[in-house]
Design an enzyme around this catalytic site. Structure first.
Site, mmCIF file in Angstrom:
data_model
loop_
_atom_site.group_PDB
_atom_site.id
_atom_site.type_symbol
_atom_site.label_atom_id
_atom_site.label_comp_id
_atom_site.label_asym_id
_atom_site.label_seq_id
_atom_site.Cartn_x
_atom_site.Cartn_y
_atom_site.Cartn_z
ATOM 1 N N GLY A 1 0.827 -1.191 0.000
ATOM 2 C CA GLY A 1 0.000 0.000 0.000
ATOM 3 C C GLY A 1 0.864 1.244 0.000
ATOM 4 O O GLY A 1 2.099 1.179 0.041
ATOM 5 N N VAL B 1 0.713 4.341 5.723
ATOM 6 C CA VAL B 1 -0.574 3.774 6.120
ATOM 7 C C VAL B 1 -0.428 2.805 7.281
ATOM 8 O O VAL B 1 -1.429 2.259 7.751
ATOM 9 C CB VAL B 1 -1.251 3.079 4.921
ATOM 10 C CG1 VAL B 1 -1.580 4.082 3.836
ATOM 11 C CG2 VAL B 1 -0.373 1.954 4.371
ATOM 12 N N GLY B 2 0.809 2.543 7.742
ATOM 13 C CA GLY B 2 0.996 1.729 8.936
ATOM 14 C C GLY B 2 1.385 0.300 8.678
ATOM 15 O O GLY B 2 1.078 -0.576 9.500
ATOM 16 N N LYS B 3 2.097 0.032 7.584
ATOM 17 C CA LYS B 3 2.478 -1.353 7.285
ATOM 18 C C LYS B 3 3.506 -1.871 8.296
ATOM 19 O O LYS B 3 3.399 -3.000 8.779
ATOM 20 C CB LYS B 3 3.048 -1.424 5.863
ATOM 21 C CG LYS B 3 2.076 -1.036 4.776
ATOM 22 C CD LYS B 3 2.662 -1.221 3.407
ATOM 23 C CE LYS B 3 3.837 -0.294 3.156
ATOM 24 N NZ LYS B 3 3.445 1.126 3.150
ATOM 25 N N THR B 4 4.492 -1.060 8.596
ATOM 26 C CA THR B 4 5.531 -1.495 9.539
ATOM 27 C C THR B 4 5.017 -1.521 10.965
ATOM 28 O O THR B 4 5.314 -2.443 11.739
ATOM 29 C CB THR B 4 6.746 -0.561 9.422
ATOM 30 O OG1 THR B 4 7.204 -0.545 8.061
ATOM 31 C CG2 THR B 4 7.878 -1.031 10.324
ATOM 32 N N SER C 1 -6.382 3.262 -17.975
ATOM 33 C CA SER C 1 -7.696 3.463 -17.362
ATOM 34 C C SER C 1 -8.338 4.790 -17.724
ATOM 35 O O SER C 1 -9.450 5.072 -17.259
ATOM 36 C CB SER C 1 -7.579 3.364 -15.842
ATOM 37 O OG SER C 1 -6.753 4.390 -15.336
ATOM 38 N N LYS D 1 -9.438 5.683 -5.933
ATOM 39 C CA LYS D 1 -10.096 6.591 -6.871
ATOM 40 C C LYS D 1 -11.401 7.123 -6.306
ATOM 41 O O LYS D 1 -11.757 8.291 -6.518
ATOM 42 C CB LYS D 1 -10.332 5.873 -8.202
ATOM 43 C CG LYS D 1 -9.034 5.509 -8.926
ATOM 44 C CD LYS D 1 -9.294 4.734 -10.201
ATOM 45 C CE LYS D 1 -7.989 4.394 -10.898
ATOM 46 N NZ LYS D 1 -8.176 3.619 -12.140
#
EC number: 3.4.21.53
Length: 1024
Positions: A564, A568-571, A898, A941
């Site tokens: 992501g 966003v807080g992955k770690t 897209s 989106k």
């Protein structure tokens, strides 16, 4: 001092007896020359190219009649010691010898080395002329030069010294000089040295003695012409000769006469090395003269000689001996100096040796204050100026006082030196004593069986470390082999250290050690919710993992990949998972890694070899089931040292990591219980085989509502705690947070939001400390005073969308974003139609688009022409006009398929002259037949559309399932349409739009644009 002896053969004694003392006839000059050469030849060193000369008289030795040479002890009381040369009382012209560090005091000797060729030649000539006297003066500067060009460079007062011994080493002269008295410079003398005359040699033959002599031709003499006339006894000018009674010496008159003959002759030294003794007084210099003016009148020479003329010889005068009285002050100073000398000698034995060398036999220092002053000054290591002051001082009490001052300083220095020596000795003694006791203790323990040899102790230590571990049989076999090998190796060999390090790693791994996991779903849920807001997919997956482990009754490993946008807080969620599962946490990043050895270790043969990161993880965590976070797996590198991503294939394969083989250990290690979590921003750069081994979990960006909740629950309390503030100091309103997120922090993550909140709280803390107030509310009105001007002013470029402009939706690694597709008619001048790029119906594309997006634009043009032909057959706008398509912002790279339906809609709007709905945005790929294909990034989106204030969305029908999975707080209030073909898109985009009278309407001026800070971003926006 070395003692030399010249033995005179009996034949020479006979010659001397018959020719001299019996007065048969005057001695011939040739015979005198023979005696002189014979004596000099006996003094030469065998094969040495050194010239050693001493100037002594001699006393008779009763034993064998030899002439004894010995050191100058300056004492006449011992008859067995040689007598010194009688030093002339007046010697007006002396060579100048400049000293560097300290002056030479009378009655003291010093070894001096001279390397200047001019001074060396002068000293050689003086010694050959039996004038071994120099004037020793101290230089005013501490320079290395020996040749003085100006008398002002040396002190005016020095000492008259005698060269007692001289060694000619070729490139330098080494001399032993003895000072006699103080002298003062009165002028400079220039020496004129005549060139040597050629000497004609002749041979004399004495058959009686069987002797042949080579002498100069002018020395060949007869009794009448060349022989030196012997003065009669009655001649008053004849110098009386001292006679030694026969009864005293026990020698014959002839032997004594021969010795005296050799002694009294003025012997010139040989051209090479040799040693000469003479008791006769040297003659006054005849070759020197004082420089006189051209007028012929003699005048005194100034102290400062011209700089171009080196100062070699100076005119000196004796300094009168000061007259003093034995007052009480002199006696007290004398006694104090003697006491200080005694203390110095007691503290430092080196001074005792120096003092013994300086003192002479039977010399009473106490009786001579002058000598006592010079003795104290010679012993001390004072400054040159201080020593020179003592040398120049004429007042005896004052001179004693100066010498006492220097000796006191020397005494304090000796005390300090003694103190330092004691401390160092005590320290060394303690260390040595400790070492001896330790060695004795080792021997005692070994004798009692308490302690074993080093190798046995090492083996016991390793076996003790494996005591509570379940080591596999294959691993234990390797350990036993290495321990056996260790016993046969020398402890100082390199192989011993390699084997020892290898055993350290093998025995440090947690074989069979597993931590107790938390299998309680409620506790795990509480832990995850306390640390993070949202992230329902990740939390649900971790709870499923706990549930499976609870049912099986055992733990197992998994390989997850969180991907992501940044922030966003992955770690951080990985840390929370480790805490929820009660597992040890270990993190290492592979971003930019190019060496396979970082993962699989080095071979043991390399110097400094180490295992890989996973083995280091097991040693650090001390369990076999830790949680390992492999960060930035999408940014792994590749170099000449291998491909680390390929090395991860074995590590992250559940079927293979049970027998992971590290290059250093070279034994299989079980990693099947390890929970691997990888993080990535995008998964497109991850190799397909590696991506296939991981369970991918997407972490989308946060919407405004989620950011506000995260700021309220996590970011603000932590920032206030870090800054030492409480709720009574600051209050951030809801409007301020909305404005902060909308105008300053539009990215998908919350890292930038955290920075801005910390900035606001720091400024409030600054105002609190300055006592500008106690409570500071932060709202939308005063937010700019804390953060400055807004970075984002609006997401919409147009308040009213003009003809040919349509809003599209994009996805980036930073989250979703909205952008516009602009089309316009190009006006081509005459003559330009020959350009192939400006043919009828051409399409010019700008906006830093990628190849995929350019192809999508060409497809969209074809679909738009076909659709417009079916809609309005007479409308030939797209076939005849030149169209320019632009996608702002121009500095941001853009790519992806897209935007297909968005480009078609913009072209149709331009061709028909109809603007689209003002509150609409769309995304979707289009095929050549007009079919709308699915795209990715629906959540991002959709969030971007809400942020831009859009109410209507057009999405591909295949993305309906993705939209339905979105939270309700994202989809609430949105009118969403799902299109199958472009005809569905046209019906929605141009609903209730009145046709304009003209077929081609130019674009309106944009209402608002992004600020420069937002336009400066250069991230790629791929339409997926």
């Amino acid at each position: 001092m070395l003692a030399r002896a010249i033995r005179v053969r009996p034949m020479m004694r006979g010659i001397a007896s018959s020719s001299v003392w019996n007065r048969n006839r005057p001695i011939q000059s040739s015979l005198m020359q023979y005696c002189r050469d014979r004596s000099l030849r006996l003094q030469r060193l065998h094969g040495a190219n050194l010239m050693v000369q001493r100037f002594y008289s001699r006393k008779r030795d009763d034993s064998n009649g030899d002439i004894i040479m010995g050191p100058d002890l300056m004492s006449d009381q011992d008859t067995h010691l040689p007598a010194t040369v009688a030093v002339p009382d007046v010697w007006p012209h002396v060579p100048l010898l400049a000293m560097r560090k300290n002056p030479l005091f009378p009655r003291f000797m010093k070894i001096v080395e001279v390397s200047n060729p001019i001074i060396m030649d002068l000293l050689r000539r003086k010694v050959k002329l039996n004038q071994p006297y120099v004037g020793v003066f101290l230089k005013k500067t501490d320079g290395e030069e020996e040749l003085i060009t100006n008398l002002n460079d040396v002190y005016n007062l020095g000492t008259f010294a005698q060269i007692q011994e001289l060694q000619d080493l070729g490139d330098k002269l080494r001399m032993v000089v003895v000072a006699h008295r103080r002298i003062r410079i009165t002028g400079q003398v220039v020496e004129d040295v005549p060139p040597p005359k050629p000497v004609k040699m002749t041979t004399l033959h004495y058959p009686l003695f069987n002797i042949k002599l080579q002498i100069p031709a002018e020395d060949q003499s007869t009794d009448q012409a060349d022989a030196a006339p012997i003065k009669s006894r009655s001649d008053p000018a004849r110098k009386p000769r001292g006679r030694i009674p026969r009864s005293r010496t026990g020698k014959s008159r002839e032997s004594a006469a021969a010795e005296e003959l050799i002694q009294n002759q003025t012997l010139e030294p040989p051209l090479k090395s040799g040693k000469v003794e003479s008791s006769s007084l040297p003659k006054p210099p005849t070759e020197e003269k004082i420089v006189e003016p051209e007028t012929g009148a003699k005048e005194n020479v100034n102290q400062s000689a011209p700089s171009a003329q080196p100062v070699l010889i100076v005119e000196v005068e004796n300094v009168k001996q000061p007259i003093y009285k034995q007052t009480e002050e002199v006696k007290a100073l004398t006694q104090e100096i003697i006491k200080t000398l005694r203390d110095i000698i007691t503290m430092n034995p080196l001074y005792r040796e120096s003092l013994q060398q300086m003192l002479h036999q039977n010399q009473r220092v106490v009786d001579n204050p002058i000598y006592l002053c010079d003795l104290g000054a010679s012993l001390s290591a004072g400054e040159p100026a201080e020593l020179q002051k003592i040398l120049e001082e004429t007042d005896i009490p004052e001179r004693l006082q100066l010498a006492l001052t220097l000796l006191k300083k020397e005494l304090e220095l000796s005390r300090l030196q003694q103190k330092i020596g004691r401390e160092v000795e005590e320290k060394v003694k303690q260390q040595h004593r400790k070492y001896i006791l330790q060695e004795q203790l080792k021997v005692i323990k070994k004798e009692l069986g308490i302690e074993k040899d080093d190798k046995d102790a090492i083996g016991e230590k390793y076996r003790e470390k494996l005591k509570d571990k379940v080591v596999p049989e294959a691993i234990m076999t390797v350990i036993d082999e290495e321990l056996t090998k260790l016993n046969f190796l020398e402890s100082h060999s390199s192989e011993f250290n390699v084997t020892r390090n290898y055993l350290d790693w093998l025995t440090s791994l947690p074989w069979g050690v597993i931590s107790t996991e938390n299998l309680c779903l409620e506790k795990a849920t509480e832990t995850l919710n306390d640390d993070h807001y949202g992230m329902e997919d990740i939390k649900k997956r971790i709870l499923e993992f706990i549930a499976v482990s609870s049912l099986k009754g055992s733990t197992q490993g998994k390989i997850l990949c969180f991907h992501g946008p940044p922030g966003v807080g992955k770690t951080s969620i990985a840390k929370s998972i480790a805490r929820a599962l009660n597992r040890e946490y270990f993190r290492f990043s592979v971003g930019g890694m190019t060496d396979v050895a970082e993962i699989k270790g080095h071979r043991r043969t390399y110097v400094g070899a180490m295992p890989g990161k996973l083995i280091q993880c097991l040693k650090k965590t001390k369990i076999e089931n830790p949680l390992v976070l492999i960060d930035e797996v999408d940014k792994i590198g590749k170099g000449y040292q291998g491909d680390p991503s390929s090395a991860l294939l074995e590590l992250l394969d559940p079927e293979q990591n049970a027998n992971f083989l590290d290059h250093y250990l070279d034994v299989p290690v079980d990693l099947s219980r390890v929970l691997f979590i990888c993080t990535a921003n995008v998964i497109d750069t991850i190799p397909e085989p590696l991506r296939d081994r991981m369970e991918l979990i997407e972490m989308s960006g946060y919407v405004a509502e989620e950011k506000i909740a995260i700021a309220r629950q996590y970011l603000m309390p932590q920032a206030m705690k870090d800054c030492g503030l409480t709720d009574k100091h600051i209050n951030i309103s809801e409007d301020a947070l909305n404005m902060l997120i909308r105008s300053y922090c539009r990215e998908s993550g919350v890292r930038n939001l955290q920075k801005h909140i910390e900035k606001v709280i720091r400024k409030v803390a600054f105002r609190v400390v300055k006592k500008e107030g106690e409570h500071f509310p932060v709202n939308a009105d005063n937010l700019t005073t804390f953060l400055g001007k807004q970075i984002f002013s609006s997401d919409r470029m147009y308040a009213t969308t003009p003809v040919g402009v349509v809003m599209g939706l994009a996805w980036t690694a930073m989250g979703g974003s909205s952008l516009y597709i602009e089309t316009s008619r190009r006006h081509i001048r005459q003559g330009a139609k020959t350009d192939p790029n400006t043919v009828a119906g051409s399409l010019h594309i700008t906006g830093n688009l990628g190849d995929v997006m350019k192809e999508s634009a060409q497809i969209a043009l074809t679909v738009a022409r076909n659709f417009l032909y079916s809609l309005e057959p007479n409308n030939l706008f797209l076939e005849q006009e030149h169209i320019h398509l632009h996608v702002p912002e121009g500095a941001t790279p853009k790519d992806g398929p897209s935007a297909g339906i968005t480009i078609i809609t913009a072209l149709v709007s331009l061709a028909t002259g109809k603007p689209v709905r003002q509150d609409i945005a769309m995304t979707g790929e289009v095929s050549l037949k007009g079919k709308v294909l699915p795209v990715g990034g629906i959540k991002e989106k959709t969030i971007a559309a809400r942020r831009s204030g859009v109410n209507c969305l057009i999405l591909p029908v295949d993305n309906k399932k993705d939209f339905e999975e979105l939270p309700t707080y994202i989809t609430d209030g949105l009118e969403v349409h799902f299109a199958t073909t472009y005809e569905d898109v046209y019906k929605i985009a141009f609903t209730d739009v009145t046709e304009t009278t003209t077929n081609n309407v130019e674009e309106q001026e944009p209402l608002q644009k992004l600020s420069s800070a937002a336009a400066a971003k250069s991230e790629t926006w791929p339409y997926s």
